[in-house]
Each structure stands twice: as C-alpha cells, then as structure tokens.
Motif scaffolding. Sequence first.
Motif, short mmCIF file in Angstrom:
data_model
loop_
_atom_site.label_atom_id
_atom_site.label_comp_id
_atom_site.label_asym_id
_atom_site.label_seq_id
_atom_site.Cartn_x
_atom_site.Cartn_y
_atom_site.Cartn_z
N GLY A 83 -34.60 -44.44 4.78
CA GLY A 83 -34.18 -45.01 6.05
C GLY A 83 -32.75 -44.61 6.37
O GLY A 83 -31.89 -44.62 5.48
N LEU A 91 -32.59 -46.65 12.10
CA LEU A 91 -32.19 -47.80 12.91
C LEU A 91 -30.74 -47.65 13.33
O LEU A 91 -29.94 -47.10 12.56
N ARG A 109 -42.32 -42.03 3.46
CA ARG A 109 -42.15 -42.36 4.86
C ARG A 109 -40.67 -42.24 5.19
O ARG A 109 -39.84 -42.17 4.29
N LYS A 110 -40.35 -42.22 6.49
CA LYS A 110 -38.94 -42.19 6.91
C LYS A 110 -38.80 -42.92 8.23
O LYS A 110 -39.74 -42.99 9.02
N TRP A 111 -37.59 -43.45 8.49
CA TRP A 111 -37.31 -44.17 9.71
C TRP A 111 -35.80 -44.23 9.93
O TRP A 111 -35.02 -43.84 9.06
#
Length: 203
Positions: free
Chosen positions: A183, A203, A199-201
């Motif tokens: 992240g 913010l 996974r990746k994200w």
Amino acid sequence: MGLNRRQLLQWASLAPVAAATSLAVPAAFASPMSIKARSSGLILPGDNAQQDDHRTLKLRNLHTNENVNVTYWEQGEYHVDALAEIYLLMRDHRANSITAIDVNLLDQLHSVQSKLQSNKEILLVSGYRSPKTNSMLRASSKGNGVAKHSLHMQGKAMDFRIAGTNLRQVHRATLASTQGGVGYYSRGGYIHMDTGRKRKWGL
C-alpha cells in the motif's frame, strides 16, 4: 506482554517462531540461539538470495525511538536473539504486547533495502497491533486504511519509510520485493507491506 531480555529470548525460541514463520524447529535439535530455515516456503531477498551470507536490518521505531541494528540471518540460519530484538522493537507499544513477526516479512524488507542499495535506517510506523489497538485505530480512522482483520494483528504486516529516501523509490522497490500486499500512503508518508495475498493500493 512485559518481558525481560532472558524471557524474551526463551519465548522467541519456542513455538511462536515456528508457527509464524514456516520454520522447522525440532525441539531436540534446534540451537537455543539459531534456527535453520527450510529449503522451501521462504521468500528470499533478491535474485541471488541463495548466495547471501547474512541479512542485516537497521530499524527505528518512530513511536518509542528504540532502534536495532542486527544480523538476523547468517549462513542459512535465523538467529533467535536478533529476531527477539526485532520482535520487541515491532511490538504494539500502545498495549505493550508482542508477537512473533513473520520472517518472510523481514526478508522482504531486507530485499527492499538491497534493491535500494541503502544502509539507512528503516523507520517503523506500525508493526504488530493487538486486536484492541487495531479496533481503536479502525474506530478513530472510521475504517479508512485500517482493515478489520488486519495482518498487523498476525505479525505479518508493517508500515515503514526509509530515512532520506524518496517514498516513490521505496514504493517501487517494495513492489519488486514482495509476494504480498503493498500500500502506498502518500498523505501519511509511509509504505504498507505484508505477506498476505498479492495486491496493491494507494491512499
């Protein structure tokens, strides 16, 4: 969990290390100060991981200002005393509780450091979180960025940055070094890394 150094070393050499790290620790054969990795199951840093002779991490906890500079793996063995120091530094400082940190996570972190060719301090924003602390953070953030079943509660996640290093560079190196989640928290100024599913994200 309040532990002195002797108790911490004894605790770290027992089952939590094996359970959390996919390590083989036969009670009759394991050295009290080191444990040998299995030949499979570990995420090893870099393309030449099998040729590494040691892995060292320089960490500072931003909340407690504690720091360690330890070689936690050397010539095929994880050193329990060094792991114990890392576990203590990465404890939940709010609840003063501790758990074994997944060594796959530490190996991924070492890989990030290697890809950046850096020996600068790794600044820990968040390591282990007790369920109580995770619930408190989730409530205060209204769930934004704090998962209900966070891998921080299993010792399988950390949030960090590296002193004097551009966060985007750290992010790129982390994406290239992990088989789990990454992240990018630009506003908070840190990278999340875990050993869960890929996974990746941001913010």
